[in-house]
Design a protein around this motif. Structure first.
Motif, mmCIF file in Angstrom:
data_model
loop_
_atom_site.group_PDB
_atom_site.id
_atom_site.type_symbol
_atom_site.label_atom_id
_atom_site.label_comp_id
_atom_site.label_asym_id
_atom_site.label_seq_id
_atom_site.Cartn_x
_atom_site.Cartn_y
_atom_site.Cartn_z
ATOM 1 N N SER A 49 0.869 -1.224 0.201
ATOM 2 C CA SER A 49 -0.063 -0.083 0.002
ATOM 3 C C SER A 49 0.896 1.269 0.009
ATOM 4 O O SER A 49 0.363 2.131 -0.598
ATOM 5 N N ALA A 50 2.002 1.186 0.669
ATOM 6 C CA ALA A 50 2.958 2.367 0.596
ATOM 7 C C ALA A 50 3.613 2.488 -0.942
ATOM 8 O O ALA A 50 3.636 3.512 -1.478
ATOM 9 N N PHE A 51 3.701 1.574 -1.421
ATOM 10 C CA PHE A 51 4.300 1.425 -2.928
ATOM 11 C C PHE A 51 3.146 2.448 -3.912
ATOM 12 O O PHE A 51 3.137 3.048 -4.509
ATOM 13 N N ASP A 52 1.884 1.567 -3.584
ATOM 14 C CA ASP A 52 0.759 2.333 -4.435
ATOM 15 C C ASP A 52 0.692 3.793 -4.217
ATOM 16 O O ASP A 52 0.395 4.466 -5.132
ATOM 17 N N SER A 53 0.921 4.254 -2.728
ATOM 18 C CA SER A 53 0.712 5.677 -2.594
ATOM 19 C C SER A 53 1.794 6.491 -3.295
ATOM 20 O O SER A 53 1.504 7.734 -3.539
ATOM 21 N N LEU A 54 2.892 5.904 -3.364
ATOM 22 C CA LEU A 54 4.023 6.652 -4.059
ATOM 23 C C LEU A 54 3.811 6.662 -5.511
ATOM 24 O O LEU A 54 3.954 7.631 -6.212
ATOM 25 N N TYR A 55 3.379 5.566 -5.902
ATOM 26 C CA TYR A 55 3.110 5.533 -7.261
ATOM 27 C C TYR A 55 2.068 6.602 -7.713
ATOM 28 O O TYR A 55 2.191 7.372 -8.364
ATOM 29 N N THR A 56 1.029 6.606 -6.882
ATOM 30 C CA THR A 56 0.010 7.587 -7.011
ATOM 31 C C THR A 56 0.499 8.846 -7.138
ATOM 32 O O THR A 56 0.146 10.138 -7.940
ATOM 33 N N SER A 57 1.373 9.335 -6.308
ATOM 34 C CA SER A 57 1.839 10.767 -5.828
ATOM 35 C C SER A 57 2.791 11.208 -7.060
ATOM 36 O O SER A 57 2.933 12.038 -7.341
ATOM 37 N N TYR A 58 3.586 10.303 -7.653
ATOM 38 C CA TYR A 58 4.586 10.555 -8.528
ATOM 39 C C TYR A 58 4.682 10.122 -10.002
ATOM 40 O O TYR A 58 5.492 10.456 -10.708
ATOM 41 N N HIS A 59 3.740 9.299 -10.311
ATOM 42 C CA HIS A 59 3.700 8.693 -11.694
ATOM 43 C C HIS A 59 3.529 9.757 -12.768
ATOM 44 O O HIS A 59 4.063 9.565 -13.990
ATOM 45 N N GLN A 60 2.755 10.562 -12.440
ATOM 46 C CA GLN A 60 2.450 11.506 -13.520
ATOM 47 C C GLN A 60 3.483 12.301 -13.855
ATOM 48 O O GLN A 60 3.927 12.782 -15.052
ATOM 49 N N ALA A 61 4.477 12.834 -12.918
ATOM 50 C CA ALA A 61 5.429 13.749 -13.036
ATOM 51 C C ALA A 61 6.738 12.844 -13.539
ATOM 52 O O ALA A 61 7.121 13.371 -14.673
ATOM 53 N N VAL A 62 6.592 11.698 -13.236
ATOM 54 C CA VAL A 62 7.759 10.879 -13.777
ATOM 55 C C VAL A 62 7.382 10.581 -15.203
ATOM 56 O O VAL A 62 8.139 10.686 -16.333
ATOM 57 N N TYR A 63 6.155 10.254 -15.745
ATOM 58 C CA TYR A 63 5.985 10.059 -17.145
ATOM 59 C C TYR A 63 6.034 11.102 -17.657
ATOM 60 O O TYR A 63 6.686 10.994 -18.909
ATOM 61 N N ALA A 78 3.913 5.140 -25.952
ATOM 62 C CA ALA A 78 4.119 3.603 -25.677
ATOM 63 C C ALA A 78 5.563 3.354 -25.001
ATOM 64 O O ALA A 78 5.401 2.494 -23.850
ATOM 65 N N VAL A 79 6.459 3.845 -25.538
ATOM 66 C CA VAL A 79 7.602 3.587 -24.892
ATOM 67 C C VAL A 79 7.505 4.305 -23.498
ATOM 68 O O VAL A 79 8.403 3.565 -22.376
ATOM 69 N N ALA A 80 7.292 5.328 -23.286
ATOM 70 C CA ALA A 80 7.323 6.231 -22.217
ATOM 71 C C ALA A 80 6.466 5.439 -20.985
ATOM 72 O O ALA A 80 6.916 5.218 -19.820
ATOM 73 N N GLU A 81 5.404 4.589 -21.627
ATOM 74 C CA GLU A 81 4.371 3.905 -20.534
ATOM 75 C C GLU A 81 5.397 2.796 -19.940
ATOM 76 O O GLU A 81 5.341 2.291 -18.826
ATOM 77 N N ASP A 82 6.093 2.107 -21.022
ATOM 78 C CA ASP A 82 6.932 1.045 -20.458
ATOM 79 C C ASP A 82 8.070 1.544 -19.774
ATOM 80 O O ASP A 82 8.386 0.785 -18.660
ATOM 81 N N ILE A 83 8.693 2.335 -19.934
ATOM 82 C CA ILE A 83 9.616 2.880 -19.099
ATOM 83 C C ILE A 83 9.108 3.065 -17.768
ATOM 84 O O ILE A 83 9.839 3.113 -16.799
ATOM 85 N N LEU A 84 8.011 3.778 -17.670
ATOM 86 C CA LEU A 84 7.437 4.295 -16.425
ATOM 87 C C LEU A 84 7.301 3.068 -15.506
ATOM 88 O O LEU A 84 7.576 3.027 -14.344
ATOM 89 N N GLN A 85 6.804 1.915 -16.142
ATOM 90 C CA GLN A 85 6.754 0.711 -15.399
ATOM 91 C C GLN A 85 7.848 0.121 -14.862
ATOM 92 O O GLN A 85 8.004 -0.377 -13.745
ATOM 93 N N GLU A 86 8.958 0.307 -15.812
ATOM 94 C CA GLU A 86 10.228 -0.255 -15.416
ATOM 95 C C GLU A 86 10.827 0.644 -14.273
ATOM 96 O O GLU A 86 11.483 0.106 -13.163
ATOM 97 N N VAL A 87 10.701 1.914 -14.333
ATOM 98 C CA VAL A 87 11.143 2.703 -13.032
ATOM 99 C C VAL A 87 10.576 2.412 -11.925
ATOM 100 O O VAL A 87 11.267 2.040 -10.829
ATOM 101 N N PHE A 88 9.267 2.139 -11.711
ATOM 102 C CA PHE A 88 8.506 1.454 -10.649
ATOM 103 C C PHE A 88 8.754 0.370 -9.963
ATOM 104 O O PHE A 88 8.801 -0.026 -8.985
#
Length: 199
Positions: free
Chosen positions: A18-32, A43-53
């Motif tokens: 749940s802590a991981f989910d919260s960090l993902y929610t907070s930061y995924h848009q900025a990282v993306y 498509a590439v950006a989405e793949d890299i985003l998943q790799e980052v997390f």
């Protein structure tokens, strides 16, 4: 790093999903957004985003509570994006491109501790700023917030946010040029010169 993030990192270190989910929610848009600015392919950006997390989860026990999660994610996402661009450029045989730094530097990029070195340089540079500039840089650049959002949070004008950020960028750029080496300049030029598209 704010108190909430520090608490989330402590929980993340204990494999709290749940802590991981919260960090993902907070930061995924900025990282993306930062990834997309570099790779310019959704498509590439989405793949890299998943790799980052995925990396965040894999390395969860190495992250300290006092570290900036935003800064850590920025460095990881940048390096993965540059690796993808290098591969693409190599395939296209564009060896004279700015990001094609040569075999010696290619080895540097693959070094295990490169992420940590870049992260530390970023943290050191931000630490030199005044508290207000540090807050504005962190929220605008690492957390991906707009000038308007930060102005509202800090109860200052949008123009004041913009002025503080511009002044901070000059100080940060100067610090990096004096204390970093050429391998990191592309990272920080990108970091310092790209404002959020929503601003």
């Amino acid at each position: 790093m704010n108190k909430t993030d520090a608490e989330l990192v402590l929980r993340l270190r204990n494999s709290d999903v749940s802590a991981f989910d919260s960090l993902y929610t907070s930061y995924h848009q900025a990282v993306y957004r930062n990834i997309l600015k570099l790779v310019k392919d959704v498509a590439v950006a989405e793949d890299i985003l998943q790799e980052v997390f995925a990396r965040l989860w894999e390395k969860r026990r190495e992250i300290q509570a006092e570290q900036s999660v935003g800064g850590w994610l920025f460095v990881i996402s940048f390096n993965l994006s540059v690796s993808w661009m290098r591969k693409k450029l190599k395939e296209q045989a564009l060896h004279k491109n700015l990001l094609d730094l040569g075999p010696e530097d290619q080895l540097m990029l693959d070094r295990k501790n490169m992420d940590e070195e870049q992260y530390n340089l970023l943290e050191q540079a931000i630490a030199q700023l005044s508290p207000k500039k540090r807050t504005i840089v962190t929220r605008c650049k690492l957390e991906g917030k707009t000038y308007d959002e930060v102005a509202s949070e800090l109860n200052i004008s949008r123009n004041t946010v913009k002025e503080h950020l511009s002044a901070a960028m000059i100080k940060l750029n100067d610090y990096i040029l004096r204390n970093g080496d050429h391998k990191y300049i592309v990272l920080f030029l990108f970091f310092f010169t790209h404002h959020n598209s929503s601003n």
